[in-house]
Write an enzyme that holds these catalytic residues in place. Structure first.
Site, PDB file in Angstrom:
ATOM      1  N   HIS A  29      10.135 -12.530  50.065  1.00  0.00           N
ATOM      2  CA  HIS A  29       9.497 -12.933  50.909  1.00  0.00           C
ATOM      3  C   HIS A  29       9.325 -14.748  50.909  1.00  0.00           C
ATOM      4  O   HIS A  29       8.457 -15.104  51.645  1.00  0.00           O
ATOM      5  CB  HIS A  29       7.838 -12.489  50.598  1.00  0.00           C
ATOM      6  CG  HIS A  29       7.485 -12.715  49.169  1.00  0.00           C
ATOM      7  ND1 HIS A  29       7.126 -13.957  48.749  1.00  0.00           N
ATOM      8  CD2 HIS A  29       7.436 -11.803  48.177  1.00  0.00           C
ATOM      9  CE1 HIS A  29       6.884 -13.690  47.470  1.00  0.00           C
ATOM     10  NE2 HIS A  29       6.994 -12.711  47.105  1.00  0.00           N
ATOM     11  N   CYS A  38       0.427  12.308   4.744  1.00  0.00           N
ATOM     12  CA  CYS A  38      -0.648  11.246   5.344  1.00  0.00           C
ATOM     13  C   CYS A  38      -0.242  10.423   6.314  1.00  0.00           C
ATOM     14  O   CYS A  38      -0.646   9.805   7.618  1.00  0.00           O
ATOM     15  CB  CYS A  38      -1.832  10.480   4.286  1.00  0.00           C
ATOM     16  SG  CYS A  38      -2.690  11.664   3.589  1.00  0.00           S
ATOM     17  N   CYS A  65      13.625  -2.983  37.466  1.00  0.00           N
ATOM     18  CA  CYS A  65      13.834  -2.967  39.046  1.00  0.00           C
ATOM     19  C   CYS A  65      12.828  -1.979  39.742  1.00  0.00           C
ATOM     20  O   CYS A  65      12.726  -0.694  39.391  1.00  0.00           O
ATOM     21  CB  CYS A  65      15.393  -2.462  39.186  1.00  0.00           C
ATOM     22  SG  CYS A  65      15.600  -2.156  41.018  1.00  0.00           S
ATOM     23  N   CYS A 105      21.813  -2.404  41.773  1.00  0.00           N
ATOM     24  CA  CYS A 105      21.740  -1.037  42.577  1.00  0.00           C
ATOM     25  C   CYS A 105      21.769  -1.391  44.062  1.00  0.00           C
ATOM     26  O   CYS A 105      21.796  -0.511  45.040  1.00  0.00           O
ATOM     27  CB  CYS A 105      20.344  -0.314  42.226  1.00  0.00           C
ATOM     28  SG  CYS A 105      19.051  -1.034  42.710  1.00  0.00           S
ATOM     29  N   HIS A 163       0.928  -1.200   0.024  1.00  0.00           N
ATOM     30  CA  HIS A 163      -0.136   0.126  -0.144  1.00  0.00           C
ATOM     31  C   HIS A 163       0.795   1.290   0.128  1.00  0.00           C
ATOM     32  O   HIS A 163       1.830   1.284   0.625  1.00  0.00           O
ATOM     33  CB  HIS A 163      -1.008   0.020   1.220  1.00  0.00           C
ATOM     34  CG  HIS A 163      -1.870  -1.006   1.179  1.00  0.00           C
ATOM     35  ND1 HIS A 163      -1.926  -2.159   1.992  1.00  0.00           N
ATOM     36  CD2 HIS A 163      -2.967  -0.954   0.402  1.00  0.00           C
ATOM     37  CE1 HIS A 163      -3.005  -2.894   1.751  1.00  0.00           C
ATOM     38  NE2 HIS A 163      -3.636  -2.524   0.769  1.00  0.00           N
ATOM     39  N   CYS A 210     -19.421  -4.541  86.981  1.00  0.00           N
ATOM     40  CA  CYS A 210     -20.743  -4.689  86.752  1.00  0.00           C
ATOM     41  C   CYS A 210     -21.269  -4.695  85.187  1.00  0.00           C
ATOM     42  O   CYS A 210     -20.739  -4.163  84.359  1.00  0.00           O
ATOM     43  CB  CYS A 210     -21.536  -3.329  87.286  1.00  0.00           C
ATOM     44  SG  CYS A 210     -23.402  -3.352  87.245  1.00  0.00           S
ATOM     45  N   CYS A 229       6.370 -10.874  41.620  1.00  0.00           N
ATOM     46  CA  CYS A 229       5.313  -9.973  41.937  1.00  0.00           C
ATOM     47  C   CYS A 229       6.211  -8.644  42.566  1.00  0.00           C
ATOM     48  O   CYS A 229       5.344  -7.506  42.767  1.00  0.00           O
ATOM     49  CB  CYS A 229       4.842 -10.344  43.243  1.00  0.00           C
ATOM     50  SG  CYS A 229       5.720 -10.429  44.849  1.00  0.00           S
TER      51      CYS A 229
END
Length: 532
Positions: free
Chosen positions: A191, A88, A154, A178, A82, A236, A186
């Site tokens: 962890h 354009c 990072c 670093c 094309h 009480c 995640c």
């Protein structure tokens, strides 16, 4: 490029479409063939020579977009065949770049899915908007990271500008050049042995007010008039709210003020109500269970922070001992012991959130019978207690003032530290084996993966040099291919016993800084780049 006999931008278009997953791309190629592979990704390879023949300035072509007659040197034909005028094309590219579609700009022709040549896009846009051309380059560059499950930025704050590429399992913990250590899956802090879902739930539980609400539920009753929580401060059972309303502490019902030692006037609530009692007992049990695990998690986390501060003091003792006239000259056992203490203390700290969810009702209620849960919990807690005992012993020996001891006493401490370092390492391995095989490995309804335990510590990414010229005739980045396992050779300070960058499975790639024409300064956030 070699396997499919493609030009550079066609190869990149394929990789972007399949999110840089080379294995998946090759699987589609083998199963469904080259034609299907190219069609799905919008790659059009035209072999006819007449399509690639240059247009002369003397020829005139009508652009189907603006319906203007344009000379041949002011039009561009894409690989799909094309042909439209340069004005354009340029406006089309500008709109797509501003809409954030830089990675896959399609041809303007109706129902044509071919992806435009990035060199043509860069060439046309740079003539009118050089800043947008740089934006386009940056989007292409960052596609390798943001669309690639094996490459991630990072998560350091402020951003160090590094991207990390792993070679094997994406469920791992790594250290950026670093110095930040994080979970690659995640992007939160390391962890393990918690899975990512467990850590997400635990972090939320510790940060929000859910446990405050639990405490209020257990220790207060709502006033039947103003509905504010009221805490009982006497013996009480007739309680008065600050709004003036009196009510029964046992049932929460509104009463008058008259009462005796034995009963409240005009009120009786001695009948047993099962639902209310059950809910109260359940809330109290859940609160005490959470407090049990949180107190121990927090204690080991605080110990880890304090021991990290003590590192300088202990290293000062080493310096003093080395300066003395002594037959003991090697104090590497202190560094090794410190590293093992930090590693084991961290594992021990995160083992409590793991136990909270592993043996609770929130995630695995239907996975185990009560008898199976009790058996597995006893097995895990036995290993946890053994690790805890030896970690405390190791901490005690490392804090000894060995710089003031005789050589014989120092030798005794040395042997204790070496032995305890080995023992804690083996206990960590056994705990991870128990978690992976006996606990998480037996699950049927859910998949919880954890980063594997490595005695040498969290892998540190090695520097990988890169450059990228912005010239039209050299339109590609010098990024590593997926088959390339060679990284940079720069070495970084690390704890004794940690993995060297030469045998690391991770590599760190830094965004190129601008040092003249043709290089992008990508150490800044995108919005700052755009504003500048």
């Amino acid at each position: 490029m070699e396997l499919l006999s493609l030009r550079e931008h066609h190869a990149r278009t394929l990789l972007i479409h399949y999110r840089w997953d080379v294995e998946r791309l090759l699987a589609v190629f083998v199963e469904k063939g080259k034609s299907y592979l190219f069609t799905e990704a919008g790659v059009t390879v035209v072999e006819q020579l007449d399509i690639d023949s240059p247009l002369t300035s003397s020829s005139t072509i009508t652009c189907d977009i603006c319906i203007e007659d344009v000379s041949g040197n002011k039009v561009t034909r894409m690989d799909c065949g094309h042909c439209f005028c340069n004005d354009c094309w340029t406006e089309h590219f500008i709109v797509k770049i501003n809409e954030g579609q830089s990675r896959r700009i399609r041809c303007m022709a109706h129902k044509c899915n071919a992806i435009c040549d990035e060199a043509v896009v860069r060439n046309l846009v740079s003539k009118k908007h050089p800043d947008l051309a740089e934006k386009f380059d940056r989007f292409l560059l960052e596609s390798y990271i943001e669309d690639n499950k094996m490459v991630k930025w990072c998560p350091s704050t402020p951003h160090c500008g590094n991207a990390i590429r792993i070679e094997e399992d994406e469920c791992c913990e790594i250290e950026c050049s670093c110095g930040l250590q994080f979970c690659f899956s995640c992007l939160s802090e390391v962890h393990s042995p918690c899975s990512c879902l467990m850590w997400e739930l635990w972090s939320k539980k510790c940060q929000d007010e859910s446990e405050t609400v639990n405490w209020i539920t257990v220790h207060t009753k709502p006033c039947p008039k103003c509905h504010k929580p009221v805490e009982k401060n006497g013996g009480c059972n007739l309680v008065s709210c600050i709004c003036g309303q009196s009510f029964c502490w046992l049932c929460g019902g509104a009463t008058g003020r008259d009462h005796t030692w034995s009963r409240i006037s005009g009120h009786s609530c001695g009948r047993y109500k099962e639902d209310g009692e059950n809910n109260l007992e359940r809330a109290k049990r859940d609160l005490y269970r959470y407090m049990h695990y949180h107190i121990r998690y927090k204690a080991h986390t605080d110990s880890f922070k304090l021991e990290s501060k003590l590192k300088e003091t202990i290293l000062e003792k080493v310096s003093i001992s080395e300066e003395r006239e002594s037959r003991i000259r090697d104090f590497s056992w202190v560094n090794n012991g410190l590293y093992r203490l930090f590693r084991s203390r961290r594992v021990l700290s995160y083992s409590y959130p793991f136990a909270f969810y592993m043996f609770g009702d929130e995630l695995f209620k239907d996975e185990m019978t009560i008898e199976e849960r009790e058996l597995k919990q006893n097995l895990f807690e036995d290993q946890q207690q053994q690790l805890e005992s030896n970690v405390e012993k190791l901490s005690k020996f490392l804090e000894e003032p060995f710089d003031q001891y005789t050589d014989e006493k120092v030798m005794e401490i040395r042997m204790q530290v070496i032995n305890l370092s080995t023992i804690t390492d083996n206990l960590c391995k056994k705990m991870y084996e128990c978690i992976e095989s006996d606990l998480l490995g037996s699950l049927q309804l859910g998949t919880h993966n954890i980063a594997p335990y490595k005695s040498k510590g969290i892998e540190k990414a090695s520097e990988l040099s890169s450059c990228w010229s912005n010239k039209v005739d050299a339109a590609d980045k010098c990024l590593p291919s997926d088959g390339n396992t060679s990284g940079g050779t720069s070495q970084h300070d690390r704890p004794s016993g940690s993995r060297s960058s030469a045998d690391s499975e991770c590599s760190s790639w830094k965004r190129a800084r601008k040092e003249g024409g043709g290089f992008l300064d990508l150490n800044l956030p995108a919005e700052v780049m755009d504003r500048n």
